[in-house]
Design a protein around this motif. Structure first.
Motif, short mmCIF file in Angstrom:
data_model
loop_
_atom_site.label_atom_id
_atom_site.label_comp_id
_atom_site.label_asym_id
_atom_site.label_seq_id
_atom_site.Cartn_x
_atom_site.Cartn_y
_atom_site.Cartn_z
N ASN A 78 -5.16 1.93 -6.20
CA ASN A 78 -4.05 1.47 -5.37
C ASN A 78 -3.31 0.28 -5.96
OD1 ASN A 78 -3.05 0.09 -2.42
ND2 ASN A 78 -2.75 2.27 -2.77
N LEU A 115 -15.97 -3.63 8.52
CA LEU A 115 -14.91 -4.56 8.11
C LEU A 115 -14.93 -5.81 8.99
CD1 LEU A 115 -11.80 -2.30 7.37
CD2 LEU A 115 -13.13 -3.64 5.75
N CYS A 143 -17.46 0.94 9.69
CA CYS A 143 -16.86 0.50 8.42
C CYS A 143 -17.33 -0.91 8.05
CB CYS A 143 -15.33 0.54 8.49
SG CYS A 143 -14.61 -0.66 9.61
N ILE A 189 -16.90 3.06 14.12
CA ILE A 189 -17.13 4.09 13.10
C ILE A 189 -17.96 3.55 11.93
CG2 ILE A 189 -15.07 5.39 13.70
CD1 ILE A 189 -13.67 4.17 11.26
N ALA A 232 -1.40 7.31 -4.97
CA ALA A 232 -0.99 6.04 -4.35
C ALA A 232 -1.09 6.13 -2.84
CB ALA A 232 0.44 5.69 -4.77
N MET A 233 -0.63 7.25 -2.29
CA MET A 233 -0.67 7.42 -0.83
C MET A 233 -2.11 7.52 -0.34
SD MET A 233 2.52 7.68 0.20
CE MET A 233 2.64 8.64 1.70
N TYR A 237 -14.10 7.57 8.31
CA TYR A 237 -12.99 8.22 9.03
C TYR A 237 -13.47 9.45 9.80
CZ TYR A 237 -8.91 5.65 7.22
OH TYR A 237 -7.94 4.71 6.95
N SER A 251 -4.96 6.62 -1.84
CA SER A 251 -5.79 5.42 -2.04
C SER A 251 -5.44 4.35 -1.02
CB SER A 251 -5.60 4.89 -3.47
OG SER A 251 -4.24 4.54 -3.70
N ALA A 252 -4.20 4.37 -0.53
CA ALA A 252 -3.79 3.36 0.46
C ALA A 252 -4.55 3.51 1.76
CB ALA A 252 -2.29 3.46 0.71
N ARG A 253 -5.05 4.71 2.01
CA ARG A 253 -5.74 4.93 3.29
C ARG A 253 -7.16 4.37 3.32
NH1 ARG A 253 -6.92 9.52 5.92
NH2 ARG A 253 -7.48 10.68 4.07
N CYS A 254 -7.73 4.11 2.14
CA CYS A 254 -9.14 3.67 2.10
C CYS A 254 -9.28 2.32 2.80
CB CYS A 254 -9.62 3.57 0.65
SG CYS A 254 -11.30 2.95 0.51
N LEU A 255 -10.30 2.23 3.63
CA LEU A 255 -10.50 1.01 4.43
C LEU A 255 -11.19 -0.10 3.66
CD1 LEU A 255 -11.74 2.68 7.73
CD2 LEU A 255 -9.54 1.55 7.38
N PHE A 256 -11.78 0.21 2.52
CA PHE A 256 -12.60 -0.75 1.76
C PHE A 256 -13.74 -1.24 2.65
CE2 PHE A 256 -13.40 -4.65 -0.80
CZ PHE A 256 -13.48 -4.06 -2.04
N CYS A 257 -14.48 -0.29 3.17
CA CYS A 257 -15.62 -0.60 4.04
C CYS A 257 -16.56 -1.58 3.35
CB CYS A 257 -16.43 0.65 4.33
SG CYS A 257 -15.58 1.84 5.37
N ARG A 312 0.85 -1.20 0.00
CA ARG A 312 0.00 0.00 0.00
C ARG A 312 0.88 1.24 0.00
NH1 ARG A 312 -5.69 -1.65 1.58
NH2 ARG A 312 -6.02 0.54 1.83
N ASP A 313 0.84 2.05 1.05
CA ASP A 313 1.65 3.26 1.00
C ASP A 313 3.00 3.09 1.69
OD1 ASP A 313 0.52 3.00 3.45
OD2 ASP A 313 0.03 5.12 3.72
N ARG A 326 -24.86 1.57 11.57
CA ARG A 326 -23.88 0.69 10.93
C ARG A 326 -22.98 0.01 11.95
NH1 ARG A 326 -22.62 1.09 5.46
NH2 ARG A 326 -20.47 0.63 6.03
#
Lengths: 449, 440
Positions: free
Chosen positions: B62, A346, A344, A342, B30-31, B99, B33-39, A64-65, A367
């Motif tokens: 990403n 997940l 999400c 929050i 890139a930075m 977030y 998109s990396a933060r997205c949690l994919f809820c 990822r980052d 949620r």
């Protein structure tokens, strides 16, 4: 103020943080700079026979980052003339007499080993590290991991070194072996004063999906390299534990493998390493990371009341047992703090698709998922995927009064023999019929074209 | 004194009107998109009127698959690039990002969306291929977001589409009525030409439909007619002095600004009448044009403003000052406006009532009316299409009007919403039209 000083198999060092034998220790210039920055010791980049390197040499696994979560190299041992390295060892020791300078060595014949051990000793090195770990290039010439993978050969060579060694000898082990304790025991039996582990793991870090060439690329081709960096830490910790627990090893261990901050270092030390060696993190961030490592370790020791490093080295070793000795009566279930949640979801999808269908969704628009306690096996997955600190915690259900391990059960002839045996596991977990999977309501945007 | 100096050149104009949401670099994308949690069943998707699968396209960015990301976006929203720039994301997708609940900065969804879309626009990547002609023809009146979205969806199903646009450019308010620091004309037109090329609809520019003959021709030549006519000029205040020089409508001002840029004639003290997002845009734009003073005058309280909080903050940060609970009574001046006479108001049972004896005069050099837009009533009267009290076209849930040959969506139906709402509804209307044409 706690003391960070260590005496590692007779090698003294102002702190347990050493640079591993690698590109950051290629020259006296770098090592002087590192000592000036605060590093306690350095294992010189391996000295030995003349070599030729290729370019490029490194590959990275980015997650990822995060860059260089894993790192791989196909570089060989030092390509600098031996006499230059020896002269610089003397120079460094003269300027930093209290710091640890360890010469990493790799040669072939008994005669060569005798000569080079005497050379580095005369140059003023505090110790020797035998490189039996390098998993690329050198092993094809019968050195490095080719030695580390054959305990008998390793034993012979350590023996040659011990014939002439007057300074402490550390044997560096390769992880590219099924049972790390076998070369560790062989080293101990041959008289090695200490071991260090792990060297790099044979690896291919990735493939260019456009030209089909793996990384790192050398003129349209690649070769397997040695893997290191944060990604290898769990493998290193396990091998460290195996050696630390084995009564046949019983010599000091220098821990290596993905250490990048004080916390990593403490973990290695708790599992039995009395010094730690760092390479990738320095190749990524430079020598300056030592400030965080020293300050962090000091603070930890102060908070825990440890006066010296020996006070906590190995403290986690007895906490690792065989699976069969774990308490089967210990029972935790997940608990979601709705105030912190929050939304999400997940945890829901992780448990639903990846675990035990023990989390239910709230009725929209709320949620905040809930735990279906009768299905929760206490696996931790939800708490691991949850992006909020301390939102999902594992709550203990048993009162701690009963202890029963698989071994105890086996000894008492109480193990389940059939799946419907009341002593068998998984009996209370209700699973929907397979066909129910197709009736689950999907989010409306899934698969819409 | 404004925060901004008057721009004297194109360069200075560009600085004052620099993009609020500049295009991301590959690294930033890139930075971020990396933060997205994919809820799971992500709230951002629910918050998007066009229902873009946001976590999916962010994950595609990403994994360095910008092409797939753009396809995911365009699948739901043909104004993918423009919406990333002009959507009130703070109120929609980004406002819904989980977030926000943990005091972490929400994902910059809008900018990621424009990032991925831009790649496909630049490469002229064709993601979709219209079906072979099915022998049906639809006329779309108005090349704004609703019309274009409707046309694109119709084209995918093999229906021929002719779009009739009164102006010389497509995309309606996106070109003419959006603040320049949100999106530039070049950006809008690039996406439009990309869409035109991909979907193959025909746009007839400078073709205003407003006569009986023209309507009859459309009805004769096309199976169905879609009205994406939006709104018209800025509303009249019906106040004395409104005909004075330097009294201008917000839409007209923005349109002029977007074409004349730093040459736009505006200076001195500007009074902006209104409390909606357009009022905020205009106020902010005047500030960026370096005028001496910008005063927003709104007839209700600050809390009752229609404008989004972030738009108000943006205008304030640019230098706007506000007076609330005031109503203009008269615009004063010889040839050009030189003052506005106001009266203080209060709200009683939801209604604005003037407080007698509280009249006052505020001097100014310009007045910009941002109190709404009027409708193209003459065309609708000619066709005979029912409207509600507010003057908006009445449609059923399938966007069919009282005249079964006509469908409608966008601002002419909603009374004035975001670009993204028009896109969503234009596409839904197209789906209904397709179904209807199949059955006929």
């Amino acid at each position: 103020m706690p003391s960070l000083q260590v005496n590692f198999a007779g090698i003294k060092s102002p702190n347990p943080f050493w640079l591993a034998s690698a590109p950051p220790t290629n020259s006296g210039y770098q090592i002087m700079k590192a000592f000036d920055a605060g590093w306690g010791g350095a294992v010189w980049k391996t000295l030995g026979v003349p070599i030729v390197n290729v370019s490029s040499r490194y590959g990275s696994v980015n997650y990822r980052d995060t860059r260089m979560m894993g790192f791989n190299n196909i570089e060989l041992i030092s390509d600098r003339p031996l006499k230059d390295n020896l002269r610089e060892i003397t120079e460094v020791k003269k300027r930093f007499p209290d710091h640890a300078v360890i010469a990493s060595l790799m040669v072939q014949s008994r005669k060569e080993w005798h000569q080079i051990v005497q050379d580095v000793t005369n140059a003023g090195a505090d110790g020797i590290e035998l490189n039996f770990g390098c998993p690329h290039g050198m092993c094809e010439r019968g050195m490095g991991s080719a030695v580390g993978q054959e305990p008998e050969v390793l034993k012979t060579i350590v023996g040659w070194v011990m014939e002439v060694a007057t300074i402490p000898v550390i044997t560096k082990l390769t992880p590219n072996i099924t049972d790390i304790t076998q070369p560790a025991i062989a080293a101990a039996e041959a008289g090695s004063d200490a071991i260090s582990l792990i060297n790099t793991i044979q690896s291919i870090v990735g493939v260019d999906i456009d030209d089909f060439v793996p990384y790192p690329k050398v003129g349209g081709l690649s070769t397997n390299g040695g893997y290191c960096g944060p990604a290898v830490k769990p493998i290193a910790l396990n091998m460290l534990k195996n050696c630390a627990q084995h009564p046949g090893v019983n010599i000091p261990i220098s821990g290596i493998g993905g250490i990048e901050n004080w916390r990593d270092a403490v973990e290695f030390m708790l599992l039995g390493a009395s010094t730690v060696q760092v390479c990738t993190a320095v190749m990524h961030y430079g020598f300056g990371i030592i400030r965080e490592m020293v300050a962090g370790l000091e603070n930890y020791m102060e908070e825990k009341g440890f006066a010296s490093v020996e006070d906590f080295v190995g403290k986690a070793v007895p906490k690792v047992v065989h699976w069969e000795d774990l308490n089967l009566r210990y029972k935790v279930v997940a608990s979601i703090d709705a105030n912190k949640c929050i939304g999400c979801q997940l945890c829901y999808t992780a448990c639903e698709d990846g675990a035990h269908q023990a989390i239910g969704l709230a009725v929209a628009p709320d949620r905040k998922p809930h735990i279906i306690e009768e299905n929760c096996v206490g696996c931790n997955l939800c708490s691991l995927v949850c992006p909020v600190e301390n939102c999902i915690t594992m709550q203990r259900l048993d009162d701690g009064s009963a202890t029963e391990s698989w071994k105890q059960r086996t000894d008492a002839n109480m193990i389940p023999t059939t799946f419907d045996d009341s002593r068998a596991g998984g009996l209370h977990h209700t699973l929907p019929d397979p066909g129910e999977a197709l009736k689950v309501i999907k989010p409306k945007h899934y698969g819409i074209r | 004194m404004s925060e901004y100096q008057k721009p004297l050149s194109a360069e200075e104009y560009d600085i004052n009107f620099s993009a609020l949401k500049p295009l991301m670099s590959d690294t930033e994308a890139a930075m971020e998109s990396a933060r997205c949690l994919f809820c799971y069943d992500a709230p951002c998707v629910h918050a998007c009127p066009t229902g873009i699968d946001i976590p999916l396209f962010i994950r595609q960015i990403n994994s360095k698959n910008d092409t797939a990301a753009a396809k995911t976006i365009y699948e739901s929203n043909v104004f993918g690039y423009a919406c990333g720039k002009v959507c009130p994301t703070e109120e929609l997708c980004e406002g819904a990002c989980v977030y926000n609940h943990s005091d972490v900065k929400p994902i910059e969804i809008g900018r990621l969306q424009s990032f991925a879309s831009q790649k496909s626009i630049a490469n002229n990547k064709k993601h979709f291929h219209p079906l072979a002609p099915v022998g049906k023809k639809v006329a779309v009146v108005g090349a704004g977001p609703a019309g274009i979205a409707c046309a694109a969806e119709l084209r995918l199903h093999g229906i021929s589409v002719d779009i009739f646009e009164a102006k010389e450019n497509p995309s309606g308010l996106t070109v003419h009525g959006v603040a320049p620091y949100k999106i530039s004309n070049e950006e809008v037109l690039a996406e439009m030409s990309y869409l035109e090329n991909q979907y193959g609809f025909n746009i007839h520019y400078n073709t205003l439909i407003n006569t009986h003959a023209e309507i009859k021709r459309l009805e004769a030549e096309y199976d169905t007619i879609f009205l994406g006519i939006g709104l018209w000029k800025s509303s009249e205040l019906s106040l004395p002095g409104e005909e004075l020089e330097r009294v201008i409508g917000a839409i007209e001002f923005i349109e002029q600004l977007r074409s004349d840029k730093h040459h736009t004639n505006i200076s001195g003290k500007v009074i902006v009448l209104g409390g909606g997002n357009t009022a905020m845009d205009v106020a902010s734009e005047c500030c960026r044009m370096g005028v001496d003073e910008v005063v927003l005058a709104y007839r209700r309280s600050r809390q009752e403003m229609g404008a989004y909080g972030f738009e108000y903050d943006l205008a304030r940060a640019a230098g706007m000052r506000s007076i609330f609970n005031v109503m203009p009574l008269e615009l004063i001046g010889d040839h050009a406006v030189s003052a506005v006479r106001f009266i203080t108001t209060k709200t009683e049972n939801g209604k604005v009532v003037p407080v007698p004896g509280t009249e006052f005069t505020d001097f100014c050099d310009w007045v910009i009316k941002a109190t709404g837009q009027s409708r193209q009533d003459s065309l609708l009267d000619l066709i005979g299409i029912a409207r509600n009290k507010a003057g908006n076209i009445i449609t059923d849930e399938n966007f069919q009007t009282s005249n079964a040959r006509y469908y409608a969506a966008g601002d002419a139906v909603s009374g004035g919403q975001e670009v993204v709402n028009a896109v969503a509804d234009g596409k839904k209307a197209a789906k209904a039209i397709i179904l209807n044409l199949r059955q006929s």
